[in-house]
Design an enzyme around this catalytic site. Sequence first.
Site, PDB file in Angstrom:
ATOM      1  N   ASP A   1      49.596   3.627 -59.852  1.00 43.47           N
ATOM      2  CA  ASP A   1      49.289   2.192 -59.275  1.00 43.47           C
ATOM      3  C   ASP A   1      50.123   2.918 -58.146  1.00 43.47           C
ATOM      4  OD1 ASP A   1      46.732   1.721 -59.592  1.00 43.47           O
ATOM      5  OD2 ASP A   1      47.254   0.640 -61.224  1.00 43.47           O
TER       6      ASP A   1
ATOM      7  N   ASP B   1      40.059   2.987 -58.538  1.00 48.61           N
ATOM      8  CA  ASP B   1      40.874   2.057 -57.770  1.00 48.61           C
ATOM      9  C   ASP B   1      41.712   3.113 -57.570  1.00 48.61           C
ATOM     10  OD1 ASP B   1      39.874   0.882 -60.448  1.00 48.61           O
ATOM     11  OD2 ASP B   1      41.410  -0.414 -60.570  1.00 48.61           O
TER      12      ASP B   1
HETATM   13  N1  GLY Z   1      44.076  -1.805 -59.965  1.00 48.86           N
HETATM   14  C1  GLY Z   1      43.302  -2.732 -60.888  1.00 48.86           C
HETATM   15  C2  GLY Z   1      42.301  -3.843 -60.719  1.00 48.86           C
HETATM   16  O1  GLY Z   1      41.653  -4.089 -59.678  1.00 48.86           O
HETATM   17  O2  GLY Z   1      42.570  -5.218 -61.394  1.00 48.86           O
END
Ligand code: GLY
Length: 387
Positions: free
Chosen positions: A100, A160
Amino acid sequence: MKEFPNPALTKDEALAALDTAAALVKQNLPMFTHVCQNHSSVNDIYPTCKNDQWTCGFWPGEIWLSYERTGDSAYRDAALVLVDSFMDRIVNKIEVDHHDMGFLYTPSCVAAYKLTGSETGKQAAILAADQLISRFQEKGQFIQAWGALGAADNYRYIIDCLLNVPLLYWATETTGDAKYADIAHRHVTTCLANSIRPDGSTYHTFFMDPVTGGPVRGATCQGYKDDSCWARGQAWGVYGTALSYRYTKRPEYLDAFRRVLAYYLERLPDDLVPYWDMTFISGDEEPRDSSSASIVACGLLEAAKYVDEAEAARYTKLAAQMLGSVVKYYAVTEGPIGVGLVRHGTYSKKSPYNTCTPEGVDECVSWGDYFYMEALTRFVRDWELYW
Ligand code: GLY
C-alpha cells in the site's frame, strides 16, 4: 450504458460542499497534525493513531486538497509536519511490508512535492516506490499484496493495488528510470487478465502459483464471498484502470474500465451509492459503502478526458449524479472535533464466507473522506492530480 434519473450536482453546490469539507478539515487539524487519523471513525469521530496504518496518507491528502481550495497556509504547514513522519516511516521501515505504498505516499508526499516542491516529500515517495517494486514477483508477474514475500499462502495480489501503481508511473517520470513503470505495466496486465470476470465483476484477491507462475483462483477478503463482487474492489477497478490508461494509453486498459464500470452501474441501488458488496441490491438491509461512490466518481471524471464528447458527457453526468447523492444524503456538515466528512462507509464487514477482521462498518472511512474531496475538486476544475 445504463442511465439514471437522479439529479446532478451543480458546480455551485460542489463548491459549497468543498468549502464545508475544508472547514471540517481545518477544525480537525489540531487533533491530527502530530499524530495520524485512524482508518475509520467510531460513531463518526476518528480516533488518533500512529503513522502505522495503510490508510494514513488520506488525511494529509484532505489537508492538501483544502490548501488548494483555500490557499490558507495553516493547511500547508500541518501537511508538511505529516510529510516528515512519512519520511521517518519509510526510512525506518515501519509497517511497510505490504503493497500500500501508493495509498500512503501519493496523497501525502507526492502531493507535497507537486504543490510545494518539498524535497522530503519527493525523496520519501521515491523510497516508497522502491519498497513497492521490491514486492514484485517475477513468477506470475505481480506485486504481492500482503505477508512474507513468496509465502505460498499469500502468493497473491489484490485489485486495490491498481491505486498503488500510479506511484510507480510518477517515480519513472520523476527519476527517468523506466523500471518503475515497467513493473506497473506488468502487474496491471496480470491483474486485468485474471481479476475481471466475463460479466465485468471483479475478484478482490487473486492467488498465483508460486512454482509455475500461473493463475490459481480468485478469493475474497473483504467482500461477501469469493464469487460475489466487493463494492470497493469494483470501485478500485474503475478508478485504477482509468489512471493506468492516463499514463500508458493502452486501449485494453480503457476497455477494462468500460467493462468494470458497466457491471458497477447495473448493480447500483436507487441513490447510486452501493451496498458494501454488490450481491446486495435495493431493499437489502445491509450497510452501504459511500466511499465506493466517490472513488468511482473520480474514475469517471478521469476517464472523461480520454473518450469522445458524447461518452465524456455521460461520464461527467454520472459523476455529478453520484456526487449529488453523496453530498445530499451522506456528507457531514458539522460536528465535534474529529468528525469525519462522509457517513456510511464500510471498511470490512464480516460475513460467514470472508476472511476479514470486522472494522469500520457504517462509519466514516479515511479514504472515503479523501476521495469525496478529490471528486468534488475534479468536478469543479481541471485538477492536476496527485496520483
Ligand atoms: N485497500 C483496502 C480497502 O480498500 O479496504
